[in-house]
Motif scaffolding. Structure first.
Motif, short mmCIF file in Angstrom:
data_model
loop_
_atom_site.label_atom_id
_atom_site.label_comp_id
_atom_site.label_asym_id
_atom_site.label_seq_id
_atom_site.Cartn_x
_atom_site.Cartn_y
_atom_site.Cartn_z
N PHE A 1 -5.03 6.96 0.45
CA PHE A 1 -4.24 5.48 0.41
C PHE A 1 -4.63 4.70 -0.77
CE2 PHE A 1 -3.87 6.86 4.97
CZ PHE A 1 -2.97 5.84 5.52
N GLU A 2 -3.45 4.07 -1.04
CA GLU A 2 -3.84 3.10 -2.14
C GLU A 2 -3.27 1.69 -1.92
OE1 GLU A 2 -1.69 4.68 -5.79
OE2 GLU A 2 -3.31 6.47 -5.88
N PHE A 3 -4.18 0.60 -2.02
CA PHE A 3 -3.84 -0.62 -1.93
C PHE A 3 -3.89 -1.48 -3.02
CE2 PHE A 3 -6.28 1.40 1.66
CZ PHE A 3 -5.51 1.11 2.96
N VAL B 1 1.11 5.50 10.76
CA VAL B 1 0.45 4.34 10.15
C VAL B 1 0.79 3.07 10.78
CG1 VAL B 1 0.21 3.28 7.89
CG2 VAL B 1 0.29 5.75 7.96
N PHE C 1 -4.44 4.36 10.43
CA PHE C 1 -3.51 5.50 10.66
C PHE C 1 -4.23 6.34 12.13
CE2 PHE C 1 -6.47 7.18 7.59
CZ PHE C 1 -6.76 8.35 7.93
N ARG D 1 -8.35 2.78 -3.95
CA ARG D 1 -8.08 4.01 -3.78
C ARG D 1 -8.97 4.57 -2.63
NH1 ARG D 1 -7.62 6.06 -8.10
NH2 ARG D 1 -5.53 5.74 -8.56
N SER E 1 -9.89 8.38 -0.60
CA SER E 1 -9.33 9.61 -0.56
C SER E 1 -10.12 10.19 0.93
CB SER E 1 -9.47 10.14 -1.60
OG SER E 1 -8.93 9.56 -3.01
N GLN F 1 0.15 -1.30 10.76
CA GLN F 1 -0.34 -2.37 9.86
C GLN F 1 -0.37 -3.91 10.88
OE1 GLN F 1 1.50 -3.46 6.12
NE2 GLN F 1 -0.10 -5.10 5.89
N TYR G 1 0.79 -1.23 0.07
CA TYR G 1 -0.07 -0.10 -0.03
C TYR G 1 0.70 1.35 0.10
CZ TYR G 1 0.84 0.14 5.00
OH TYR G 1 1.55 0.32 6.24
N TYR H 1 0.50 5.63 0.74
CA TYR H 1 -0.27 6.75 1.17
C TYR H 1 0.47 8.03 0.84
CZ TYR H 1 2.27 6.76 5.50
OH TYR H 1 3.33 6.82 6.39
N GLU H 2 -0.24 9.27 0.78
CA GLU H 2 0.41 10.55 0.96
C GLU H 2 -0.47 11.61 1.29
OE1 GLU H 2 1.17 12.24 -3.22
OE2 GLU H 2 -0.71 11.25 -3.78
#
Length: 239
Positions: free
Chosen positions: A156-158, A217, A226, A204, A206, A219, A143, A145-146
């Protein structure tokens, strides 16, 4: 008396001589046409020796007939031919795995099943701790994130993830105004020239923010989260 005897002998010779001359001729004809002329097996008289070409033609015809019988037996029995290469690659009777279609990933996807936002009281009366949980079935392969300060978003993109059947409703908790979930695909070889596309599913999420906080963050196996501190005091928010 002698004249009578002479005449009788002359008549006998006239009758016997032609018969005596024809008897050797009949004997020769019998010798040529008899069973003993060609030996014990008289069938050789009508048989001509085969040439090498005729023998080769007979052998090839026999081989073709044997091959057709073998093919017919396999078709009746439902057998299929398998090359040595297929046996080595796919284990004999096991079928070859299907080739991926365009834009289709061969990786087992995780499924995002929910997004939850929780809030807890912090150490100070005006302080709270906000945590956002991403809940999955299985685990995403990776994943990213930015924090986009200009657009006031946290994204976040998984990777190798897809959305489940049940919808995930948006929620808000200041400074989070709400969030949006999107299903997308990404070619991980897009930046490498000459490589074939390698498509992977992607989810994604947002978050639209009033302000961008500093996040932490974490996991675990099927949960990514987060968290950040936030203050209800407007003067503290700017700090």
């Amino acid at each position: 008396m002698k004249a009578i005897i002479f005449r009788v002998w002359a008549c006998f010779l006239l009758v016997w001589f032609p018969v005596a001359m024809t008897m050797p001729l009949y004997a020769q004809v019998d010798d040529f046409t008899g069973d003993d002329f060609f030996g014990e097996d008289s069938s050789m008289a009508d048989t001509e020796p085969q040439s090498e070409w005729e023998k080769a033609v007979e052998i090839e015809s026999a081989n073709d007939a044997a091959g057709q019988e073998s093919t017919a037996e396999k078709e009746e029995g439902g057998e299929s031919e398998t090359t040595d290469a297929e046996t080595l690659l796919f284990g004999g009777d096991e079928p070859a795995p299907p080739a991926p279609k365009g834009g289709e990933s061969m990786v087992q996807n995780a499924v995002i099943e929910g997004v939850q936002i929780s809030s807890e009281q912090g150490a100070e009366p005006h302080e709270k701790i906000i945590t956002v949980y991403f809940i999955f079935r299985d685990e995403p392969t990776s994943y990213f994130y930015e924090a986009q300060h200009r657009g006031k978003k946290i994204v976040f993109e998984f990777n190798d993830t897809e959305m489940g059947i049940s919808p995930i409703p948006s929620a808000k908790e200041p400074p989070i105004q709400g969030f949006r979930i999107e299903q997308d695909k990404v070619d991980i070889n897009a930046q490498i020239r000459g490589l074939k596309p390698d498509w992977h599913d992607l989810v994604r999420v947002s978050f639209f923010m009033d302000e961008i906080p500093e996040i932490t963050v974490k996991q675990e196996y099927s949960i990514v989260s987060f968290s950040f501190k936030w203050s209800t005091d407007p003067d503290k928010v700017k700090a």
